[in-house]
Scaffold this motif. Sequence first.
Motif, PDB file in Angstrom:
ATOM      1  N   VAL A   5       0.719  -1.250  -0.154  1.00  0.00           N
ATOM      2  CA  VAL A   5      -0.165  -0.165   0.238  1.00  0.00           C
ATOM      3  C   VAL A   5       1.066   1.223  -0.301  1.00  0.00           C
ATOM      4  CG1 VAL A   5      -2.203   1.085   1.727  1.00  0.00           C
ATOM      5  CG2 VAL A   5      -1.775  -1.216   1.672  1.00  0.00           C
ATOM      6  N   ASP A   6       0.882   2.186  -0.835  1.00  0.00           N
ATOM      7  CA  ASP A   6       1.728   3.122  -1.229  1.00  0.00           C
ATOM      8  C   ASP A   6       1.105   4.079  -0.509  1.00  0.00           C
ATOM      9  OD1 ASP A   6       3.222   1.725  -2.068  1.00  0.00           O
ATOM     10  OD2 ASP A   6       3.370   2.717  -4.118  1.00  0.00           O
ATOM     11  N   PHE A   7       0.999   4.561   0.704  1.00  0.00           N
ATOM     12  CA  PHE A   7       0.263   5.720   1.858  1.00  0.00           C
ATOM     13  C   PHE A   7       1.087   7.392   1.229  1.00  0.00           C
ATOM     14  CE2 PHE A   7      -1.237   6.825   5.487  1.00  0.00           C
ATOM     15  CZ  PHE A   7      -1.671   7.675   5.546  1.00  0.00           C
ATOM     16  N   ASP A   8       0.499   7.834   0.238  1.00  0.00           N
ATOM     17  CA  ASP A   8       0.893   9.067  -1.011  1.00  0.00           C
ATOM     18  C   ASP A   8       0.473  10.425   0.088  1.00  0.00           C
ATOM     19  OD1 ASP A   8       2.313   7.523  -2.728  1.00  0.00           O
ATOM     20  OD2 ASP A   8       0.189   6.824  -3.475  1.00  0.00           O
ATOM     21  N   ALA A   9      -0.726   9.813   0.627  1.00  0.00           N
ATOM     22  CA  ALA A   9      -0.658  11.177   0.713  1.00  0.00           C
ATOM     23  C   ALA A   9      -1.300  12.924   0.803  1.00  0.00           C
ATOM     24  CB  ALA A   9      -1.527  11.279   2.480  1.00  0.00           C
ATOM     25  N   HIS A  80       9.650   2.709   3.565  1.00  0.00           N
ATOM     26  CA  HIS A  80       9.901   3.979   3.650  1.00  0.00           C
ATOM     27  C   HIS A  80       9.589   4.304   2.134  1.00  0.00           C
ATOM     28  CE1 HIS A  80      12.652   7.974   2.992  1.00  0.00           C
ATOM     29  NE2 HIS A  80      13.205   7.229   4.254  1.00  0.00           N
ATOM     30  N   HIS A  81       9.051   5.330   2.169  1.00  0.00           N
ATOM     31  CA  HIS A  81       7.958   5.955   0.462  1.00  0.00           C
ATOM     32  C   HIS A  81       8.729   7.283   0.025  1.00  0.00           C
ATOM     33  CE1 HIS A  81       5.717   4.880  -3.249  1.00  0.00           C
ATOM     34  NE2 HIS A  81       4.848   6.266  -2.727  1.00  0.00           N
ATOM     35  N   GLY A  82      10.562   7.734   0.978  1.00  0.00           N
ATOM     36  CA  GLY A  82      10.021   8.883   0.117  1.00  0.00           C
ATOM     37  C   GLY A  82      10.043   9.878   1.569  1.00  0.00           C
ATOM     38  N   SER A  84       9.459  13.377   1.581  1.00  0.00           N
ATOM     39  CA  SER A  84       8.038  14.341   0.589  1.00  0.00           C
ATOM     40  C   SER A  84       7.910  12.263  -0.850  1.00  0.00           C
ATOM     41  CB  SER A  84       9.365  15.060  -0.231  1.00  0.00           C
ATOM     42  OG  SER A  84      10.153  15.032  -1.198  1.00  0.00           O
ATOM     43  N   HIS A  85       7.214  13.281  -1.257  1.00  0.00           N
ATOM     44  CA  HIS A  85       7.058  12.566  -2.837  1.00  0.00           C
ATOM     45  C   HIS A  85       8.006  13.129  -3.918  1.00  0.00           C
ATOM     46  CE1 HIS A  85       4.093   9.425  -5.398  1.00  0.00           C
ATOM     47  NE2 HIS A  85       4.357   9.288  -4.210  1.00  0.00           N
ATOM     48  N   ARG A  86       8.939  13.136  -3.513  1.00  0.00           N
ATOM     49  CA  ARG A  86       9.632  13.692  -4.931  1.00  0.00           C
ATOM     50  C   ARG A  86      10.854  12.151  -5.396  1.00  0.00           C
ATOM     51  NH1 ARG A  86      12.994  18.382  -3.505  1.00  0.00           N
ATOM     52  NH2 ARG A  86      12.920  17.100  -1.337  1.00  0.00           N
ATOM     53  N   SER A 119      10.516   3.691  -4.325  1.00  0.00           N
ATOM     54  CA  SER A 119      10.510   5.437  -4.533  1.00  0.00           C
ATOM     55  C   SER A 119       9.367   5.480  -4.630  1.00  0.00           C
ATOM     56  CB  SER A 119      11.984   5.547  -5.391  1.00  0.00           C
ATOM     57  OG  SER A 119      10.603   5.911  -6.021  1.00  0.00           O
ATOM     58  N   PRO A 120       9.088   7.022  -4.559  1.00  0.00           N
ATOM     59  CA  PRO A 120       7.955   7.652  -5.137  1.00  0.00           C
ATOM     60  C   PRO A 120       7.828   7.503  -6.163  1.00  0.00           C
ATOM     61  CG  PRO A 120       9.591   9.116  -3.871  1.00  0.00           C
ATOM     62  CD  PRO A 120      10.299   8.211  -4.111  1.00  0.00           C
ATOM     63  N   SER A 121       8.054   6.928  -7.282  1.00  0.00           N
ATOM     64  CA  SER A 121       7.943   6.594  -8.732  1.00  0.00           C
ATOM     65  C   SER A 121       8.358   5.830  -9.542  1.00  0.00           C
ATOM     66  CB  SER A 121       8.828   8.104  -9.286  1.00  0.00           C
ATOM     67  OG  SER A 121      10.229   7.414  -8.927  1.00  0.00           O
TER      68      SER A 121
HETATM   69 ZN    ZN Z   1       3.878   6.918  -3.632  1.00  0.00          ZN
END
Ligand code: ZN
Length: 261
Positions: A5-9, A80-82, A84-86, A119-121
């Motif tokens: 689950v990518d928790f982006d918010a 860890h997903h960053g 920030s989301h950069r 990573s975010p991408s």
């Molecule tokens: Zn994401």
Amino acid sequence: MALTVDFDAEELWLAEDPANAARPGVLSQARYGAEIAVPQLLDMLDRIGVPATFFVCGRDAERYPSVLESVASRGHEIGHHGHSHRSPHLMAREEETEELVRGLAVLREFTDRVAGYRSPSWDLSPHTLDLLVEHGFSYSSNLMDAVLPYVHAGHDLVEIPVHWTLDDAPHFWFDATSWDRTIRSAREVAEVWGEEATAIHDGGGLVTLTVHPQIIGRPGRLRMLERFLTGVRAYDDGSVWLATCGEVAGATRAAASGARS
Ligand code: ZN
């Protein structure tokens, strides 16, 4: 199979354009994901007994601490997903290091060990794998070069492979700027996932399913996800293992060292 689950918010939209900070309508999608979708997803996972790995941006964890506490207290893994989301490929090594370190510091307030990085991408820089080893990560979940998890050559890291096919975003994402994407029905997406997951099951491999709360969290889609996961759970012949990415990484390491010795 590993459910991720990518928790982006908010960080997703702020990384796209910092001016989104002043657009409550845009950010309402983020709040929906964190405050409405994640609690419902957690209830559903409890109901059917499926573990998940939540990849979380550090800044989103700061924004929604009680949601993160809930994820951790129900036994799911936090990765860890960053901070920030950069995307790391847009950063110099120093900036990428700072993102990793700051995100780690926040996430460690919620979990003993942050073993995984997404990573975010799903994109890496030439430094990412070095930095992950340097900062004690055990696995990466970003690359599309395999169906089976593997140990990276030259890096003490397991790769938990991913693919767009088994993601919710490419199928459901609606571009409100161009309106050039059609929203697929949940039934169609269940069919795409089902074809791929069944073929991986039959041939042997890892089904890494990737969902995003702001996307999968719509009521009709959550219902589809519950049906899909219940179907996976129904394989009672011992041929399916539903695990967190951390558990898959551990088993991959054990198998690799067994094969070497
Ligand atoms: Zn994401």
